[in-house]
Each structure stands twice: as C-alpha cells, then as structure tokens.
Write a protein that holds these residues in place. Structure first.
Motif, PDB file in Angstrom:
ATOM      1  N   ILE A 163      -9.016   0.400  18.997  1.00  0.00           N
ATOM      2  CA  ILE A 163      -8.129   0.080  17.875  1.00  0.00           C
ATOM      3  C   ILE A 163      -8.242  -1.395  17.527  1.00  0.00           C
ATOM      4  N   GLY A 164      -8.280  -2.264  18.555  1.00  0.00           N
ATOM      5  CA  GLY A 164      -8.417  -3.697  18.307  1.00  0.00           C
ATOM      6  C   GLY A 164      -9.719  -4.021  17.592  1.00  0.00           C
ATOM      7  N   LYS A 165     -10.795  -3.380  18.019  1.00  0.00           N
ATOM      8  CA  LYS A 165     -12.099  -3.582  17.364  1.00  0.00           C
ATOM      9  C   LYS A 165     -12.053  -3.095  15.923  1.00  0.00           C
ATOM     10  N   HIS A 166     -11.388  -1.958  15.696  1.00  0.00           N
ATOM     11  CA  HIS A 166     -11.267  -1.424  14.335  1.00  0.00           C
ATOM     12  C   HIS A 166     -10.511  -2.403  13.439  1.00  0.00           C
ATOM     13  N   LEU A 167      -9.418  -2.960  13.926  1.00  0.00           N
ATOM     14  CA  LEU A 167      -8.651  -3.918  13.134  1.00  0.00           C
ATOM     15  C   LEU A 167      -9.484  -5.141  12.786  1.00  0.00           C
ATOM     16  N   ASP A 168     -10.232  -5.631  13.773  1.00  0.00           N
ATOM     17  CA  ASP A 168     -11.043  -6.840  13.558  1.00  0.00           C
ATOM     18  C   ASP A 168     -12.163  -6.586  12.554  1.00  0.00           C
ATOM     19  N   GLU A 169     -12.756  -5.381  12.569  1.00  0.00           N
ATOM     20  CA  GLU A 169     -13.900  -5.091  11.698  1.00  0.00           C
ATOM     21  C   GLU A 169     -13.489  -4.651  10.301  1.00  0.00           C
ATOM     22  N   ASN A 170     -12.316  -4.020  10.168  1.00  0.00           N
ATOM     23  CA  ASN A 170     -11.961  -3.414   8.891  1.00  0.00           C
ATOM     24  C   ASN A 170     -10.757  -4.053   8.203  1.00  0.00           C
ATOM     25  N   HIS A 171      -9.975  -4.852   8.937  1.00  0.00           N
ATOM     26  CA  HIS A 171      -8.773  -5.445   8.336  1.00  0.00           C
ATOM     27  C   HIS A 171      -8.677  -6.929   8.694  1.00  0.00           C
ATOM     28  N   LYS A 172      -9.786  -7.642   8.570  1.00  0.00           N
ATOM     29  CA  LYS A 172      -9.810  -9.048   8.985  1.00  0.00           C
ATOM     30  C   LYS A 172      -8.815  -9.902   8.217  1.00  0.00           C
ATOM     31  N   ASP A 173      -8.540  -9.520   6.968  1.00  0.00           N
ATOM     32  CA  ASP A 173      -7.636 -10.331   6.158  1.00  0.00           C
ATOM     33  C   ASP A 173      -6.191 -10.224   6.627  1.00  0.00           C
ATOM     34  N   ARG A 174      -5.901  -9.257   7.489  1.00  0.00           N
ATOM     35  CA  ARG A 174      -4.520  -9.065   7.950  1.00  0.00           C
ATOM     36  C   ARG A 174      -4.396  -9.132   9.469  1.00  0.00           C
ATOM     37  N   VAL A 175      -5.445  -9.566  10.145  1.00  0.00           N
ATOM     38  CA  VAL A 175      -5.440  -9.575  11.607  1.00  0.00           C
ATOM     39  C   VAL A 175      -5.733 -10.973  12.129  1.00  0.00           C
ATOM     40  N   ILE A 176      -4.940 -11.400  13.113  1.00  0.00           N
ATOM     41  CA  ILE A 176      -5.167 -12.664  13.794  1.00  0.00           C
ATOM     42  C   ILE A 176      -5.579 -12.336  15.225  1.00  0.00           C
ATOM     43  N   ALA A 177      -6.810 -12.671  15.583  1.00  0.00           N
ATOM     44  CA  ALA A 177      -7.321 -12.354  16.916  1.00  0.00           C
ATOM     45  C   ALA A 177      -6.946 -13.464  17.889  1.00  0.00           C
ATOM     46  N   ALA A 178      -5.662 -13.677  18.095  1.00  0.00           N
ATOM     47  CA  ALA A 178      -5.170 -14.726  19.001  1.00  0.00           C
ATOM     48  C   ALA A 178      -3.689 -14.497  19.230  1.00  0.00           C
ATOM     49  N   ASP A 179      -3.104 -15.262  20.161  1.00  0.00           N
ATOM     50  CA  ASP A 179      -1.670 -15.168  20.419  1.00  0.00           C
ATOM     51  C   ASP A 179      -0.890 -16.256  19.684  1.00  0.00           C
ATOM     52  N   PHE A 180      -1.566 -16.950  18.753  1.00  0.00           N
ATOM     53  CA  PHE A 180      -0.922 -18.029  18.012  1.00  0.00           C
ATOM     54  C   PHE A 180      -1.322 -17.930  16.544  1.00  0.00           C
ATOM     55  N   TYR A 181      -0.303 -18.009  15.666  1.00  0.00           N
ATOM     56  CA  TYR A 181      -0.559 -17.915  14.228  1.00  0.00           C
ATOM     57  C   TYR A 181       0.287 -18.968  13.523  1.00  0.00           C
ATOM     58  N   LYS A 182      -0.365 -19.760  12.668  1.00  0.00           N
ATOM     59  CA  LYS A 182       0.328 -20.825  11.942  1.00  0.00           C
ATOM     60  C   LYS A 182      -0.007 -20.688  10.461  1.00  0.00           C
ATOM     61  N   THR A 183       1.000 -20.821   9.597  1.00  0.00           N
ATOM     62  CA  THR A 183       0.764 -20.693   8.163  1.00  0.00           C
ATOM     63  C   THR A 183       1.787 -21.506   7.382  1.00  0.00           C
ATOM     64  N   THR A 184       1.484 -21.731   6.119  1.00  0.00           N
ATOM     65  CA  THR A 184       2.380 -22.437   5.204  1.00  0.00           C
ATOM     66  C   THR A 184       2.802 -21.490   4.092  1.00  0.00           C
ATOM     67  N   VAL A 185       4.098 -21.485   3.785  1.00  0.00           N
ATOM     68  CA  VAL A 185       4.659 -20.531   2.836  1.00  0.00           C
ATOM     69  C   VAL A 185       5.372 -21.291   1.711  1.00  0.00           C
ATOM     70  N   GLU A 186       5.262 -20.794   0.495  1.00  0.00           N
ATOM     71  CA  GLU A 186       5.977 -21.402  -0.634  1.00  0.00           C
ATOM     72  C   GLU A 186       7.474 -21.247  -0.426  1.00  0.00           C
ATOM     73  N   PHE A 187       8.226 -22.329  -0.697  1.00  0.00           N
ATOM     74  CA  PHE A 187       9.661 -22.291  -0.404  1.00  0.00           C
ATOM     75  C   PHE A 187      10.406 -23.234  -1.351  1.00  0.00           C
ATOM     76  N   ARG A 188      11.219 -22.651  -2.240  1.00  0.00           N
ATOM     77  CA  ARG A 188      12.112 -23.422  -3.112  1.00  0.00           C
ATOM     78  C   ARG A 188      13.430 -22.669  -3.196  1.00  0.00           C
ATOM     79  N   LEU A 189      14.521 -23.367  -2.888  1.00  0.00           N
ATOM     80  CA  LEU A 189      15.819 -22.706  -2.890  1.00  0.00           C
ATOM     81  C   LEU A 189      16.148 -22.108  -4.245  1.00  0.00           C
TER      82      LEU A 189
END
Length: 494
Positions: A357-383
């Motif tokens: 399953i992990g291999k399938h996610l990495d090969e077919n859903h790379k845009d939605r999978v992080i192959a690590a235990d750490f994920y950092k991102t920036t998100v748009e935010f305006r009150l």
C-alpha cells in the motif's frame, strides 16, 4: 583387463574413429550397418539414405561392453557411461548447454545448467522474486499475449513461465527446479481477482528435462474472479513431506456446515444441537439442517475444545502459512502481512497488502503523499477572508517505516483544526503522537506547539471534536504577509 586399461583401450578406439559413423561423423548407434564403399554407419543415416548393407554385429558387441565418455565432457561432465545407457544420460546431463529461458526477450546467452541461476540474477534481476517462505506474487495481464518468466528464489530455486496457449483459451504454467533435480515439492497456484475470489490449482514442480504443464481455462478464470485484464497470481511451494497432518476425524466436528471454516467461540446451535459459527448464525433464520428455529443457545462444550485446535489464518488463501491457537488468532489477523487493505484515497479502487500500500501511494499519489514523519507547509491566512474558507479542508498522507497516516487540516471562521489518523500500523501495539507547530517566519524561534495521540478507528464526525485546534485570532499573530506556516511531526510513544 583392468579398469584403467579398459579406459585407455576405449579412448584409443574413439580417437581412431572406430566407433564414428562414416556418414555423419557422430558416435555410432545400434544397429550398426556396414555399407560398401562407405563404412560403418549409424541406423539413422542408413535409413535416411536407404543404403543396403550388412549388420556389423561384432562391432556392436564390443561397443556394448564399453563405457563411453559423455559428449558434454568439454563443458564439465566427467561421467563415463555404459553405451546402452549413454543416450538417456546425455539427454538429462546437467552439463548440456542450453539457451537462456529469456531468449524470447532477446537474450543470446547459452550455457550449462549450473551457471544459469547466476546469469539470470545478473542480467535479468527485474525478473527475480525472493521470499524465504517460498511464497511469491506476480501480477499478470491475461488480456495480452502473456509470456512471463520469473526466477523464484526461496528455500528452493525454481523458474516459472506463464503464457497463453496458441488458441488463447488457456493460461499455461511450467514450473521447474533450476538445479534440475527430482523433488517431492508441490506448488499451489492461486488466482485472486478484483472481487477477492480465488481460483486455486495444485501441481508438481518438474525438472527442466521433464517439463510438465498446468493449464487454467481463461473463460472460467475471468468468470470466477471478475477479472478483465490484470489478475494476481500467488505461488506457494511446499515440501509434501513437511506438511502438517491433522486428525480429520476431530476437525470435521469443528467445521461450520455453511461456510466450511473452522468454528471458534462463540459457537451457536439450534435446539437439536446443530452448530454454526458466529459469522453465519446472524444470516440464518432457521437451521439449514433440520429447519428448527434458533434461540441464543451456545455450544459451550465445543467452545471449550477449541483451546486445543490450531487455526489457519483467515488470509491463508492469500498466502499466509500461520496456524495459531484461538486466543492468538485475532491479534495475528489484525496485523497479518497478507491482510488486504484498500487504498486510503476515496477515489482509488486499489487493494493490496500492508507492505505494498505504501509503495502504491508513493507511485500513484505522489502529490498527496509525504514519505516522511515530518511535513511543513505554508497556508494562505487572512482573518477577513475566513468566511470564504468555511469548512475548508485538506488531506495529506504520511508514510514512514511502513506505517501510514492521514493528516487532515480543516478551517472555519473561528478555528483551525488538525487531526492525524493511523490508517495502517506495522505493529499492532504501537502508539503514535503527532505534534502541530505554528511558526512565526519573521522570528523562526517563536513557535506555538501542541501534541496529541493519533486517532484510530474514528469516524469523520468525531474526528474534529477531539483534535488539536487553535483560534484563528491567535494564529493571526503568527501570520506573515497573509500566510502562516505550520508543521506536523509524528513520533512513536516510548
């Protein structure tokens, strides 16, 4: 004449071509015919040319008494064989040079049997499957003109070839021991389709000199497994001498008459004593044996005896060989490496074992999978734009050490929510913690961090009621140019 003298005498006759056919220059075969103006010829040349002649019985008598070197002595065979047994030996000699079994893929190698496995591993490594338990899985496209050749390396090394017959009605298997030795091993071939149904057949592993084939009707296979093109073929090799023997007279009393599996507690029975497993009982209105109505009676005597029975894992048809006592079975089946899992993405129909399953996610859903235990991102935010993001939600998948997690981020006009679910665990007793950290990118050392246990078996409605959340007005103080940065880190609880 001594043994050594006889060998010298034989070699001298061979070197002087006394036993060589005058027509084809090969070793004579019986009957030997003396043809005028030609000489001694073998039976095949005599018949092919329709030559008249006389039988050379004296030469035949001498030849029958001699031990002749195998014709493959140049490639390593040191055997000397009585003439009458020579043909059988040479047809099975392991020093007989043969082409590579991947010649249909353009390989031009030719060599003796002992060198074939090392050649295959070096030049056809993509076609080598290794499993110490002698269980192998191959995906086969049965719609194409299939010709699949694999080297199966386990406790025994075998070559398997899968292809269609000439008409295209059958899938044909050949399974051979690469050492070309006789063995008592059985091979069980299972075909698993998209609906989970399994078609199973059993065959013997043959030698390369005595190849046996097994045929599977493709029309029946498609119908039983609901397969249109791809099908999963599972090969399990086992030594028939090592098979565990069960006392069938005892086991028959534990077989559910409906599903034919071994019953385990709770075991229910009708008022006349016919017993059924807990899976089948809710599906039955009346006893199928005597048509009597069911109550809530349980067969406690039979349940007590189950403590002495070894049960096969419920995924044995997928290749699991484990047999356990009833009190250990549920724990094993929860983490069985052969347990099938659906892809966690809602729009994907893939099913596979925990490891792929992990291999399938990495090969077919790379845009939605992080192959690590750490994920950092920036998100748009305006009150002032929070109303536009009401119930805004994102999902990402994190895979590390064969554990699979889903990170869900949700935002409404008042709060931002983070929840991490454990979808697949490598070990059932593992407990995981996730950290959510908000970073002020103007001052990276300024952080807002919270942690919580990762969720297991939590429905969507409850997920965001117990997760980590931060008020948006607090997050606003960490925002930089209308954006804020967060990270998610997963760790195992010690």
């Amino acid at each position: 004449m001594s043994e050594g003298s006889l060998v010298q005498f034989t070699d001298k006759l061979l070197s002087e071509n006394i036993f060589t056919c005058a027509a084809c220059d090969k070793l004579l075969t019986i009957p030997i015919t003396l043809v005028e103006d030609v000489g001694n010829v073998c039976n095949e040349c005599c018949r092919h040319n329709d030559w008249p002649g006389l039988p050379n019985t004296k030469l035949q008598m001498i030849l029958k008494e001699l031990k002749i070197p195998c014709k493959f002595h140049t490639t390593g065979c040191n055997e000397r064989i009585m003439f009458e047994n020579l043909r059988d030996h040479e047809s099975n000699c392991k020093f007989h040079e043969k082409p590579c079994l991947m010649s249909h893929m353009g390989c031009e190698w030719k060599g003796v049997q002992r060198n074939f496995p090392s050649h295959f591993v070096e030049y056809h490594s993509d076609n080598v499957l290794t499993n110490q338990f002698n269980i192998f899985v191959i995906d086969v496209n049965i719609e194409e003109a299939t010709n699949v050749t694999k080297l199966l390396k386990g406790k025994q090394e075998c070559i398997i070839r899968i292809k269609k017959d000439e008409i295209g009605d059958y899938l044909v298997y050949t399974i051979c021991d690469v050492k070309n030795t006789e063995c008592n091993n059985d091979c069980i071939i299972k075909h698993v389709g998209q609906n989970g149904n399994c078609v199973e057949t059993k065959c013997k592993i043959s030698t390369l000199n005595d190849i046996q084939v097994t045929k599977i009707n493709l029309a029946a296979l498609r119908q039983m497994t609901d397969a249109s093109d791809m099908i999963t073929v599972q090969i399990k090799m086992s030594n028939s001498n090592d098979c565990k023997e069960f006392d069938e007279k005892i086991l028959q009393y534990f077989e559910c008459p409906v599903c034919k599996t071994l019953m385990k507690p709770p075991i229910y029975q009708c008022k006349f004593g016919h017993s059924f497993c807990s899976n089948c009982r809710p599906k039955l209105e009346k006893c199928p044996n005597c048509r009597a109505l069911f109550g809530t009676t349980r067969n406690y005597s039979l349940e007590g005896l189950t403590a002495g029975i070894s049960y096969s894992c419920m995924y044995h048809h997928l290749g699991c060989e484990e047999t356990l006592m009833v009190n250990e079975l549920d724990k094993h089946e929860a983490i069985c490496p052969f347990k099938p899992y659906p892809c966690p993405l809602d729009d994907c129909s893939f099913r596979g074992t925990h490891s792929n399953i992990g291999k399938h996610l990495d090969e077919n859903h790379k845009d939605r999978v992080i192959a690590a235990d750490f994920y950092k991102t920036t998100v748009e935010f305006r009150l002032e734009q929070m109303i536009d993001f009401y119930n805004y939600q994102q999902k990402f998948y994190m895979v590390f050490d064969e554990n699979i997690f889903r990170l869900s981020f949700k935002r409404n006009s008042d709060y931002s929510f983070w929840a991490v679910e454990v979808l697949r665990k490598k070990h059932d007793d593992s407990v995981f913690i996730y950290d959510i950290g908000i970073i002020d990118m103007r001052k990276p050392d300024r952080k807002l961090i919270r942690c919580d246990l990762c969720f297991t078996d939590t429905n969507c409605e409850e997920l965001f009621k117990k997760c980590i959340l931060f008020p948006n007005n607090i997050l606003a103080s960490y925002a930089c140019n209308g954006m804020f940065t967060y990270y998610c880190q997963i760790r195992k609880r010690q």
